[in-house]
Design a protein around this motif. Structure first.
Motif, PDB file in Angstrom:
ATOM      1  N   ILE A 143      60.061  61.247  -9.660  1.00  0.00           N
ATOM      2  CA  ILE A 143      59.952  60.490 -10.906  1.00  0.00           C
ATOM      3  C   ILE A 143      60.080  58.983 -10.665  1.00  0.00           C
ATOM      4  CG2 ILE A 143      61.157  60.014 -13.072  1.00  0.00           C
ATOM      5  CD1 ILE A 143      59.389  62.470 -13.148  1.00  0.00           C
ATOM      6  N   ILE A 144      60.902  58.574  -9.707  1.00  0.00           N
ATOM      7  CA  ILE A 144      61.115  57.137  -9.470  1.00  0.00           C
ATOM      8  C   ILE A 144      59.817  56.417  -9.108  1.00  0.00           C
ATOM      9  CG2 ILE A 144      62.205  55.505  -7.877  1.00  0.00           C
ATOM     10  CD1 ILE A 144      64.702  57.181  -7.997  1.00  0.00           C
ATOM     11  N   LEU A 192      55.409  68.383 -15.315  1.00  0.00           N
ATOM     12  CA  LEU A 192      55.007  67.010 -15.026  1.00  0.00           C
ATOM     13  C   LEU A 192      54.660  66.270 -16.309  1.00  0.00           C
ATOM     14  CD1 LEU A 192      54.209  64.750 -13.069  1.00  0.00           C
ATOM     15  CD2 LEU A 192      51.961  65.815 -12.878  1.00  0.00           C
ATOM     16  N   ILE A 193      53.890  66.921 -17.172  1.00  0.00           N
ATOM     17  CA  ILE A 193      53.525  66.284 -18.448  1.00  0.00           C
ATOM     18  C   ILE A 193      54.768  66.058 -19.301  1.00  0.00           C
ATOM     19  CG2 ILE A 193      52.168  66.561 -20.557  1.00  0.00           C
ATOM     20  CD1 ILE A 193      50.214  68.262 -18.968  1.00  0.00           C
ATOM     21  N   SER A 194      55.649  67.049 -19.338  1.00  0.00           N
ATOM     22  CA  SER A 194      56.868  66.929 -20.135  1.00  0.00           C
ATOM     23  C   SER A 194      57.787  65.833 -19.601  1.00  0.00           C
ATOM     24  CB  SER A 194      57.596  68.271 -20.153  1.00  0.00           C
ATOM     25  OG  SER A 194      58.816  68.169 -20.843  1.00  0.00           O
ATOM     26  N   SER A 195      57.861  65.691 -18.275  1.00  0.00           N
ATOM     27  CA  SER A 195      58.748  64.682 -17.686  1.00  0.00           C
ATOM     28  C   SER A 195      58.273  63.261 -17.982  1.00  0.00           C
ATOM     29  CB  SER A 195      58.850  64.897 -16.173  1.00  0.00           C
ATOM     30  OG  SER A 195      59.405  66.159 -15.881  1.00  0.00           O
ATOM     31  N   MET A 196      56.971  63.034 -17.965  1.00  0.00           N
ATOM     32  CA  MET A 196      56.454  61.688 -18.221  1.00  0.00           C
ATOM     33  C   MET A 196      56.430  61.363 -19.709  1.00  0.00           C
ATOM     34  SD  MET A 196      56.232  60.685 -15.246  1.00  0.00           S
ATOM     35  CE  MET A 196      55.788  59.040 -15.780  1.00  0.00           C
ATOM     36  N   GLY A 197      56.220  62.361 -20.552  1.00  0.00           N
ATOM     37  CA  GLY A 197      56.290  62.130 -21.981  1.00  0.00           C
ATOM     38  C   GLY A 197      55.297  61.084 -22.464  1.00  0.00           C
TER      39      GLY A 197
END
Length: 607
Positions: A367-368, A296-301
């Motif tokens: 993510i959307i 989750l942290i990696s996806s939001m960056g």
């Protein structure tokens, strides 16, 4: 006589907060940029795509060659069929060339981005919609899924159309049914045919959204609805919801009913997935329960700060609804969507049989709405509705998250305490000190405004860079296979192919043969020597053709032998029988084994 206190005079003397980006007030005239955002970033992933093991696995299933990968029951038969139909139809129209495998995924992503823009513009405003489309188009998950030939964005496209049809019906229509609701129902049915359980997730999210109909925005006939009891409004909304669900089931449910009566254990495979080979791809390493928080942290960056504070501020607005009810209704939908998407995305971590593209679809579904929250917080900051310390916190959390992820192990949330990690933390701390010094040196409003502009632009630019560099670059093996494909393409009208390998050949090589030459006569041999009793059909008119010049020889009935990791000794039976091997591709090394291809000519009558 009006008496004004000193405190009120001080408040009136304070310079009002100005919009950070006044040019965005004209966002409605910037709509042509949406086409560029929808088509441009995806070209990076489209251009760097090469045939991989996952593509070959799906491609062989679609071509009906499941027995070549040890699955004679056709593993994809229990999965929604619409993407396979579209994929096969598109290939038959545009022909077979390397990037055509992901052309369907590329255009599906572009349409998804455009529909996302139109949806948010309809329910919110052009400014918000443009920011949302910009953030979504450069997100790493959106860019990387372009290289998945099963097109995860395709069912998401119909999920967005379903939401558009239902929301616009509630806002603009006073009846139970309308053409907008029916369009949403048809989209729901197509989502069921392409995304399977995704359609159920959309219904769950919309059902949570209408739990309290009194807080939904009124339709055009608002004066009539004010007079109507809340109970009648709730009945009307729930009737529309069931009509939406029934229409979707009528359009897409027939396939599930037909398949469940013919396939044993259909519903379990339909939801959990049919399974696939253990393929080492970047998607697989991100989908384990213990990695959920890290992923989750990696996806939001760099957008993690926007997401965290946006979700907090959005929940406050939803719990205490005040002001623009249309905006609050959209926030309610987004919050319900975030929790529903997180629940389903977290749930699929425990389904090891689910294939890679379906996992990517669920991740994209989560993510959307997260990016919708980010775009809303972006807008609140730009309109100066967020305090200055909060903006500093947003920037700090975003940058710190990327530093933390880059320094952590691949399988844990513990960072590696290294010199590089400490240097990045010290740089971040000194940067914040300089920012605070700068903002207090100048006039408060001017200093805060310049700092906030710099931070928002910096995070947006870093998000773009983060997304662009997340696109996997073509690996050397993929480049070599692409060159091999270009050389084999020069040989047309191939009817027979023999694949000789010392061990089990790669799926990519097997798929490439059928991908180039269609449904040919294919034989696969593993061993050091080709069997002497192997039946190789003779070419038509070989004796006559051997006496003719090269340009006059017939161009039909060609036979090609492809060798992967097989020595020239394996061909001695062919040479002894009088066959002539003419190279059609330069020898190369693919996956640590030599790869060659030859054309079999001058075949005798018997072998």
């Amino acid at each position: 006589m009006v008496i004004i206190s000193d405190q009120e005079l001080l408040q009136r003397s304070v310079e009002p907060a100005h919009d950070l980006f006044p040019v965005m007030r004209r966002a409605s005239v910037m709509s042509p940029l949406v086409v560029l955002l929808a088509l441009g970033p995806g070209l990076l992933a489209f251009h760097s795509y090469r045939i991989d093991e996952l593509s070959a696995w799906f491609g062989l299933q679609c071509l009906g060659k499941a027995e070549l990968i040890g699955d004679s029951t056709n593993a994809l038969i229990s999965q929604p069929p619409l993407i396979r139909w579209m994929f096969t139809g598109l290939l038959s129209v545009i022909g077979h060339w390397s990037s055509s495998l992901v052309l369907f995924s590329y255009f599906s992503t572009a349409l998804m981005l455009y529909v996302a823009y139109r949806l948010t513009r309809k329910v919110c405003n052009p400014r918000y919609a443009l920011v949302f489309c910009f953030l979504l188009s450069f997100h790493p998950v959106v860019l990387k899924q372009v290289q998945l030939i099963e097109a995860p964005a395709f069912p998401i496209l119909f999920a967005l159309l379903t939401i558009w049809g239902f929301i616009t019906h509630l806002r603009s229509e006073s009846g139970i049914v309308s053409y907008k609701l029916l369009c949403g129902g048809i989209s729901l049915g197509l989502c069921l045919l392409s995304g399977g359980a995704l359609a159920l997730a959309v219904l769950v999210m919309l059902g949570l959204y209408i739990l309290n109909p009194a807080e939904l925005p009124k339709s055009r006939s608002g004066s009539e609805q004010k007079k109507a009891p809340v109970f009648k409004q709730a009945v009307r909304i729930w009737k529309s919801f069931f009509i939406l669900a029934f229409t979707g089931f009528a359009v897409g449910g027939w396939w599930e009913l037909m398949a469940s009566s013919q396939i044993e254990g259909f519903w379990g495979k339909w939801f959990a997935g049919p399974g696939q080979p253990n393929i080492s791809l970047y998607w697989k390493t991100e989908f384990y329960p213990s990695y959920f928080v890290r992923d989750l942290i990696s996806s939001m960056g760099f957008l993690l700060g926007f997401a965290v504070f946006g979700l907090f501020h959005g929940l406050k607005r939803v719990i205490n609804p005040q002001g623009n009810m249309q905006e609050i209704a959209w926030l309610r939908l987004i919050v319900m969507w975030v929790f529903s998407g997180a629940l389903f995305w977290w749930g699929v971590q425990y389904l090891p049989e689910m294939n890679t593209s379906t996992r990517a679809m669920w991740k994209l579904f989560f993510i959307i709405p997260m990016l919708a929250i980010v775009a809303w917080e972006f807008q609140q900051i730009a309109l100066r509705r967020v305090s200055y310390p909060t903006v500093l916190a947003v920037f700090t959390v975003g940058v710190l998250a990327v530093i933390f992820i880059s320094a952590s192990h691949t399988d844990t949330l513990s960072p590696q305490i290294s010199t590089h990690f400490l240097r990045q933390l010290i740089t971040l701390g000194l940067s914040l000190v300089m920012v605070l010094w700068y903002s207090h040196r100048f006039k408060k409003e001017q200093g805060h405004r310049l700092v906030e502009i710099a931070m928002v632009i910096s995070l947006s630019a870093l998000h773009v860079i983060y997304g662009v560099y997340s696109v996997p670059k073509p690996n050397p093996a993929g480049e070599r296979l692409l060159q091999f494909e270009h050389q084999l393409r020069l040989t047309q009208n191939v009817d027979h192919c023999l694949l000789v390998s010392k061990s089990e050949p790669p799926l990519e090589l097997t798929f490439l043969i059928f991908y180039l030459w269609g449904d040919i006569d294919y034989k696969q041999i593993q061993g050091a020597v080709i069997p002497q009793d192997l039946a190789i059909p003779a070419e038509t008119g070989t004796a006559i053709a051997a006496e003719k010049p090269e340009e006059e020889k017939p161009d039909a009935g060609k036979q090609v032998i492809v060798r992967w990791g097989a020595s020239p000794v394996s061909l001695r039976n062919l040479v002894n029988a009088g066959f002539v091997l003419k190279p059609v591709a330069a020898p190369d090394v693919y996956k640590q084994h030599e790869l060659q291809a030859d054309l079999i000519t001058n075949a005798p009558q018997g072998f």
